[in-house]
Design a protein around this motif. Structure first.
Motif, mmCIF file in Angstrom:
data_model
loop_
_atom_site.group_PDB
_atom_site.id
_atom_site.type_symbol
_atom_site.label_atom_id
_atom_site.label_comp_id
_atom_site.label_asym_id
_atom_site.label_seq_id
_atom_site.Cartn_x
_atom_site.Cartn_y
_atom_site.Cartn_z
ATOM 1 N N PRO A 103 -22.693 12.409 -6.549
ATOM 2 C CA PRO A 103 -22.294 13.643 -7.211
ATOM 3 C C PRO A 103 -21.818 13.407 -8.637
ATOM 4 O O PRO A 103 -21.472 12.277 -8.999
ATOM 5 N N CYS A 104 -21.784 14.490 -9.412
ATOM 6 C CA CYS A 104 -21.216 14.381 -10.760
ATOM 7 C C CYS A 104 -19.767 13.923 -10.620
ATOM 8 O O CYS A 104 -19.371 12.935 -11.218
ATOM 9 N N SER A 105 -18.991 14.645 -9.788
ATOM 10 C CA SER A 105 -17.565 14.324 -9.611
ATOM 11 C C SER A 105 -17.265 14.006 -8.153
ATOM 12 O O SER A 105 -17.864 14.586 -7.242
ATOM 13 N N TYR A 115 -12.776 10.439 -13.257
ATOM 14 C CA TYR A 115 -12.243 10.940 -14.535
ATOM 15 C C TYR A 115 -13.404 11.627 -15.232
ATOM 16 O O TYR A 115 -14.439 11.006 -15.456
ATOM 17 N N LYS A 116 -13.249 12.892 -15.549
ATOM 18 C CA LYS A 116 -14.375 13.643 -16.102
ATOM 19 C C LYS A 116 -14.118 14.064 -17.549
ATOM 20 O O LYS A 116 -13.156 14.781 -17.821
ATOM 21 N N PRO A 117 -14.951 13.622 -18.467
ATOM 22 C CA PRO A 117 -14.825 14.086 -19.846
ATOM 23 C C PRO A 117 -15.537 15.431 -19.958
ATOM 24 O O PRO A 117 -16.764 15.483 -20.009
ATOM 25 N N ARG A 118 -14.838 16.536 -19.942
ATOM 26 C CA ARG A 118 -15.492 17.841 -19.919
ATOM 27 C C ARG A 118 -15.467 18.485 -21.300
ATOM 28 O O ARG A 118 -14.494 18.346 -22.047
ATOM 29 N N ILE A 169 -18.291 -0.144 -14.660
ATOM 30 C CA ILE A 169 -17.514 0.805 -15.473
ATOM 31 C C ILE A 169 -18.511 1.618 -16.312
ATOM 32 O O ILE A 169 -19.231 1.059 -17.140
ATOM 33 N N GLN A 170 -18.530 2.907 -16.080
ATOM 34 C CA GLN A 170 -19.412 3.766 -16.876
ATOM 35 C C GLN A 170 -18.683 4.220 -18.134
ATOM 36 O O GLN A 170 -17.537 4.672 -18.064
ATOM 37 N N ILE A 171 -19.350 4.068 -19.269
ATOM 38 C CA ILE A 171 -18.821 4.649 -20.510
ATOM 39 C C ILE A 171 -19.751 5.796 -20.849
ATOM 40 O O ILE A 171 -20.957 5.615 -21.062
ATOM 41 N N SER A 199 -30.780 13.410 -14.920
ATOM 42 C CA SER A 199 -29.960 14.575 -14.562
ATOM 43 C C SER A 199 -29.324 15.166 -15.811
ATOM 44 O O SER A 199 -29.458 16.364 -16.084
ATOM 45 N N HIS A 200 -28.621 14.320 -16.582
ATOM 46 C CA HIS A 200 -28.048 14.803 -17.840
ATOM 47 C C HIS A 200 -29.128 14.902 -18.909
ATOM 48 O O HIS A 200 -29.016 15.691 -19.834
ATOM 49 N N GLY A 201 -30.175 14.099 -18.761
ATOM 50 C CA GLY A 201 -31.273 14.125 -19.731
ATOM 51 C C GLY A 201 -31.990 15.452 -19.772
ATOM 52 O O GLY A 201 -32.473 15.875 -20.829
HETATM 53 C C1 PEP Z 1 -21.760 12.047 -16.024
HETATM 54 O O1 PEP Z 1 -22.377 11.004 -15.755
HETATM 55 O O2 PEP Z 1 -21.361 12.869 -15.171
HETATM 56 C C2 PEP Z 1 -21.581 12.390 -17.454
HETATM 57 C C3 PEP Z 1 -20.533 13.079 -17.879
HETATM 58 O O3 PEP Z 1 -22.595 11.956 -18.207
HETATM 59 P P1 PEP Z 1 -22.788 11.899 -19.818
HETATM 60 O O4 PEP Z 1 -21.699 11.021 -20.327
HETATM 61 O O5 PEP Z 1 -24.154 11.320 -19.962
HETATM 62 O O6 PEP Z 1 -22.698 13.319 -20.331
#
Ligand code: PEP
Ligand code: MN
Length: 344
Positions: free
Chosen positions: A102-104, A131-134, A182-184, A272-274
């Protein structure tokens, strides 16, 4: 500059070259290869004068590195970097991986169900944001540390590795403790303080391309992480901003084989984000694997209608299963082998 040593060069020869580089005011990065050692010179602002190096015993040739990035470049390292995760998943070289989730991370039950579906579909890595950068400060910001614990437990129960985002230095500390990668995120690709901080971790880093970053800027961002001491970087193409709002981003698939020519680092793709459009995710994931991506990362939610973020682009469980069925032959077309799903 790159100093290529003779195959028969001895360790003292290599040490002498490194000492000379240091005396010249630069840093030496020896890179032992299968047949011979190459030594990178870093820390120079302009061209390096190689006269003191050329005559040293064991030196075969000096190659000026023309690109602004060095450690990530193919000129510095010709062999592919292969990143291996705790469950045996390999990313890079001839290896590709299917990553999904999932996204979150929204609840313990949700992430366990997601892990079950990912494993059943042939995925080997579970994604999900704690942790979601929204874009909006009012949108769901993620659950934080409890979500990291649930995610690790869910992944372990199904033999999966995990990838989850760190948004700042404090969350990086938590993510490095709980997750395998670790995802950046795209929004942090140019957060140089954060990138430098990643050098202190053993954990691999998945660095997403910024929404308006050129390929060169993306590779320079990766260079920060390698320069800080962490060579385990996976690049992730996730689309760049264009003018057409029919898709969320322009999924720049050409960057995958392009980056593979320029860099030894693994490159995966996030359709997905693409694309931001559920129906486009599977075809573009298949296309990415066929283009030679070292993996794809896609969003899947057990019940997309109830998702707290990005539900509109999340695959349904059965769509992920369809992607999982197509992925091995797509990866074969791209010259890779898709890592096997863990045995239940
Ligand atoms: C994510 O992977 O949910 C995300 C916020 O992706 P991105 O940083 O590519 O927008
Ligand atoms: Mn998302």
């Amino acid at each position: 500059m790159l100093i290529v040593m003779e195959a028969r060069a001895s360790q003292p020869d290599i040490d002498r070259v490194c000492e000379t580089i240091v005396k010249m005011g630069y840093e030496a990065r020896p890179m032992p290869g299968g047949e011979r050692t190459a030594i990178g010179v870093v820390g120079n602002r302009g061209p390096v004068d190689g006269t003191r190096l050329f005559g040293l015993p064991g030196v075969k040739e000096l190659i000026p590195v023309s690109r602004p990035y060095k450690l990530v470049s193919r000129e510095f390292q010709s062999e592919d970097t292969i990143v291996e995760l705790s469950n045996g998943t390999k990313i890079g070289g001839k290896n590709a991986a299917l990553m999904a989730g999932p996204c979150s991370v929204e609840s313990e039950a949700q992430i366990f169900e997601a892990a079950r579906i990912v494993a059943r579909s042939g995925g080997t890595v579970l994604r999900g944001g704690a942790y979601k950068p929204r874009t909006s400060p009012y949108a769901f910001q993620g659950i934080g540390v409890p979500a990291l614990g649930w995610m690790r437990a869910a992944a372990r129960a199904f033999g999966l590795a995990t990838v989850t985002e760190a948004v700042d230095e404090a969350s990086a500390e938590q993510v490095a403790e709980h997750a395998d990668v670790i995802q950046i995120g795209a929004r942090n690709m140019q957060n140089y303080a954060l990138l430098k901080r990643l050098g202190r971790y053993e954990r691999p880093v998945m660095l997403k391309r910024g929404p308006s970053a050129t390929v060169e800027e993306w590779l320079l961002a990766a260079e920060y992480i390698l320069d800080a001491g962490n060579p385990r970087v996976i690049l992730c193409e996730r689309g760049i901003r264009g003018f057409d709002r029919m898709t969320r981003n322009v999924f720049d698939l050409a960057s995958v084989p392009l980056v593979q020519r320029l860099s030894h680092l693994p490159v995966i793709a996030d359709p997905s984000h693409g694309t931001g459009v559920r129906e486009l995710v599977r075809p573009m994931a298949v296309a990415a694997l066929a283009a030679g991506a070292h993996g794809v990362i896609v969003e899947m939610h057990p019940n997309p209608a109830e998702a707290l973020s990005d539900g509109h682009q999340a695959l349904y469980p059965e769509e992920l299963e369809r992607l999982g069925a197509a992925a091995p032959s797509a990866a074969t077309l791209g010259g890779r082998t898709l890592g096997k799903a863990p045995q239940p």
